[in-house]
Design a protein around this motif. Structure first.
Motif, PDB file in Angstrom:
ATOM      1  N   SER A   1      36.085  -6.068 -13.240  1.00  0.00           N
ATOM      2  CA  SER A   1      34.671  -5.824 -12.980  1.00  0.00           C
ATOM      3  C   SER A   1      34.364  -5.916 -11.480  1.00  0.00           C
ATOM      4  O   SER A   1      33.643  -5.080 -10.926  1.00  0.00           O
ATOM      5  N   ALA A   2      34.940  -6.925 -10.833  1.00  0.00           N
ATOM      6  CA  ALA A   2      34.733  -7.098  -9.387  1.00  0.00           C
ATOM      7  C   ALA A   2      35.366  -5.938  -8.609  1.00  0.00           C
ATOM      8  O   ALA A   2      34.762  -5.411  -7.659  1.00  0.00           O
ATOM      9  N   ASP A   3      36.560  -5.519  -9.023  1.00  0.00           N
ATOM     10  CA  ASP A   3      37.224  -4.396  -8.366  1.00  0.00           C
ATOM     11  C   ASP A   3      36.432  -3.105  -8.560  1.00  0.00           C
ATOM     12  O   ASP A   3      36.352  -2.268  -7.660  1.00  0.00           O
ATOM     13  N   LYS A   4      35.851  -2.956  -9.741  1.00  0.00           N
ATOM     14  CA  LYS A   4      35.035  -1.777 -10.028  1.00  0.00           C
ATOM     15  C   LYS A   4      33.822  -1.731  -9.096  1.00  0.00           C
ATOM     16  O   LYS A   4      33.493  -0.676  -8.549  1.00  0.00           O
ATOM     17  N   GLN A   5      33.179  -2.873  -8.897  1.00  0.00           N
ATOM     18  CA  GLN A   5      32.023  -2.916  -8.001  1.00  0.00           C
ATOM     19  C   GLN A   5      32.437  -2.615  -6.560  1.00  0.00           C
ATOM     20  O   GLN A   5      31.733  -1.913  -5.837  1.00  0.00           O
ATOM     21  N   ALA A   6      33.593  -3.133  -6.140  1.00  0.00           N
ATOM     22  CA  ALA A   6      34.093  -2.852  -4.793  1.00  0.00           C
ATOM     23  C   ALA A   6      34.364  -1.354  -4.620  1.00  0.00           C
ATOM     24  O   ALA A   6      34.077  -0.781  -3.563  1.00  0.00           O
ATOM     25  N   ALA A   7      34.881  -0.715  -5.669  1.00  0.00           N
ATOM     26  CA  ALA A   7      35.136   0.723  -5.610  1.00  0.00           C
ATOM     27  C   ALA A   7      33.826   1.503  -5.509  1.00  0.00           C
ATOM     28  O   ALA A   7      33.722   2.459  -4.733  1.00  0.00           O
ATOM     29  N   VAL A   8      32.819   1.086  -6.251  1.00  0.00           N
ATOM     30  CA  VAL A   8      31.501   1.726  -6.177  1.00  0.00           C
ATOM     31  C   VAL A   8      30.927   1.569  -4.768  1.00  0.00           C
ATOM     32  O   VAL A   8      30.398   2.525  -4.192  1.00  0.00           O
ATOM     33  N   ASP A   9      31.061   0.380  -4.213  1.00  0.00           N
ATOM     34  CA  ASP A   9      30.570   0.142  -2.856  1.00  0.00           C
ATOM     35  C   ASP A   9      31.285   1.042  -1.850  1.00  0.00           C
ATOM     36  O   ASP A   9      30.666   1.580  -0.929  1.00  0.00           O
TER      37      ASP A   9
ATOM     38  N   HIS B   1      39.855   7.406  -2.435  1.00  0.00           N
ATOM     39  CA  HIS B   1      40.375   6.064  -2.739  1.00  0.00           C
ATOM     40  C   HIS B   1      39.402   5.314  -3.633  1.00  0.00           C
ATOM     41  O   HIS B   1      39.807   4.617  -4.561  1.00  0.00           O
ATOM     42  N   GLY B   2      38.124   5.455  -3.382  1.00  0.00           N
ATOM     43  CA  GLY B   2      37.117   4.792  -4.207  1.00  0.00           C
ATOM     44  C   GLY B   2      37.185   5.234  -5.658  1.00  0.00           C
ATOM     45  O   GLY B   2      37.096   4.415  -6.573  1.00  0.00           O
ATOM     46  N   HIS B   3      37.363   6.552  -5.874  1.00  0.00           N
ATOM     47  CA  HIS B   3      37.476   7.058  -7.239  1.00  0.00           C
ATOM     48  C   HIS B   3      38.724   6.509  -7.923  1.00  0.00           C
ATOM     49  O   HIS B   3      38.669   6.070  -9.074  1.00  0.00           O
ATOM     50  N   ALA B   4      39.848   6.546  -7.212  1.00  0.00           N
ATOM     51  CA  ALA B   4      41.101   6.039  -7.786  1.00  0.00           C
ATOM     52  C   ALA B   4      40.988   4.547  -8.093  1.00  0.00           C
ATOM     53  O   ALA B   4      41.421   4.086  -9.155  1.00  0.00           O
ATOM     54  N   ALA B   5      40.390   3.806  -7.183  1.00  0.00           N
ATOM     55  CA  ALA B   5      40.222   2.365  -7.383  1.00  0.00           C
ATOM     56  C   ALA B   5      39.303   2.084  -8.567  1.00  0.00           C
ATOM     57  O   ALA B   5      39.531   1.143  -9.334  1.00  0.00           O
ATOM     58  N   TYR B   6      38.266   2.908  -8.733  1.00  0.00           N
ATOM     59  CA  TYR B   6      37.339   2.724  -9.846  1.00  0.00           C
ATOM     60  C   TYR B   6      38.055   2.914 -11.184  1.00  0.00           C
ATOM     61  O   TYR B   6      37.892   2.121 -12.107  1.00  0.00           O
ATOM     62  N   VAL B   7      38.845   3.972 -11.287  1.00  0.00           N
ATOM     63  CA  VAL B   7      39.565   4.249 -12.531  1.00  0.00           C
ATOM     64  C   VAL B   7      40.528   3.101 -12.840  1.00  0.00           C
ATOM     65  O   VAL B   7      40.601   2.628 -13.978  1.00  0.00           O
ATOM     66  N   ALA B   8      41.273   2.638 -11.836  1.00  0.00           N
ATOM     67  CA  ALA B   8      42.207   1.526 -12.038  1.00  0.00           C
ATOM     68  C   ALA B   8      41.468   0.254 -12.448  1.00  0.00           C
ATOM     69  O   ALA B   8      41.912  -0.488 -13.331  1.00  0.00           O
TER      70      ALA B   8
ATOM     71  N   MET C   1      37.085 -11.290  -2.991  1.00  0.00           N
ATOM     72  CA  MET C   1      36.675 -10.893  -4.313  1.00  0.00           C
ATOM     73  C   MET C   1      37.515  -9.734  -4.805  1.00  0.00           C
ATOM     74  O   MET C   1      37.965  -9.712  -5.916  1.00  0.00           O
ATOM     75  N   SER C   2      37.790  -8.718  -3.982  1.00  0.00           N
ATOM     76  CA  SER C   2      38.549  -7.569  -4.411  1.00  0.00           C
ATOM     77  C   SER C   2      39.573  -7.185  -3.367  1.00  0.00           C
ATOM     78  O   SER C   2      39.317  -7.278  -2.180  1.00  0.00           O
ATOM     79  N   SER C   3      40.696  -6.718  -3.821  1.00  0.00           N
ATOM     80  CA  SER C   3      41.722  -6.263  -2.901  1.00  0.00           C
ATOM     81  C   SER C   3      41.815  -4.752  -2.892  1.00  0.00           C
ATOM     82  O   SER C   3      42.671  -4.200  -2.250  1.00  0.00           O
ATOM     83  N   MET C   4      40.920  -4.062  -3.596  1.00  0.00           N
ATOM     84  CA  MET C   4      41.044  -2.622  -3.745  1.00  0.00           C
ATOM     85  C   MET C   4      40.270  -1.823  -2.706  1.00  0.00           C
ATOM     86  O   MET C   4      40.615  -0.698  -2.431  1.00  0.00           O
ATOM     87  N   GLY C   5      39.223  -2.348  -2.141  1.00  0.00           N
ATOM     88  CA  GLY C   5      38.381  -1.572  -1.247  1.00  0.00           C
ATOM     89  C   GLY C   5      39.031  -1.305   0.084  1.00  0.00           C
ATOM     90  O   GLY C   5      39.547  -2.192   0.729  1.00  0.00           O
TER      91      GLY C   5
END
Length: 99
Positions: free
Chosen positions: A44-52, A17-24, A1-5
């Motif tokens: 949206s999916a990347d944002k949720q992964a960053a929040v997680d 990293h979570g904050h940076a990923a959320y902003v991106a 689902m996400s490659s950012m987490g």
């Protein structure tokens, strides 16, 4: 689902990293709202992964009994970025750093 987490790759979750990923991800979602539904959904999916990831990092630091460092400047920046991107967690952490 996400490659950012960071937790997706098996490494420890990171608040930074979570904050940076959320902003991106928020930027990707916004651009996608004008260009492509797929891009918007991916953002949206990347944002949720960053929040997680941020939640996991917070739980890990809470479990270790770490206290948030007090840094007025960093706190103001974090709080402002949180407000600008709609990340309530960033706003709260920024306010705690300023206290």
């Amino acid at each position: 689902m996400s490659s950012m987490g960071a937790s997706d790759s098996g490494s420890n979750p990171s608040m930074l990293h979570g904050h940076a990923a959320y902003v991106a991800a928020a930027a990707k979602e916004t651009v996608g709202s004008y260009t492509s539904t797929d891009m918007q959904n991916a953002g949206s999916a990347d944002k949720q992964a960053a929040v997680d990831e941020m939640r996991a990092a917070k739980q890990a630091s809470d479990a270790q009994g770490e206290e948030i460092g007090k840094n007025q400047t960093l706190g103001k920046v974090e709080q402002s970025l949180g407000s600008a991107t709609g990340c309530e967690g960033m706003e709260e952490e920024g306010a705690k750093r300023q206290a």
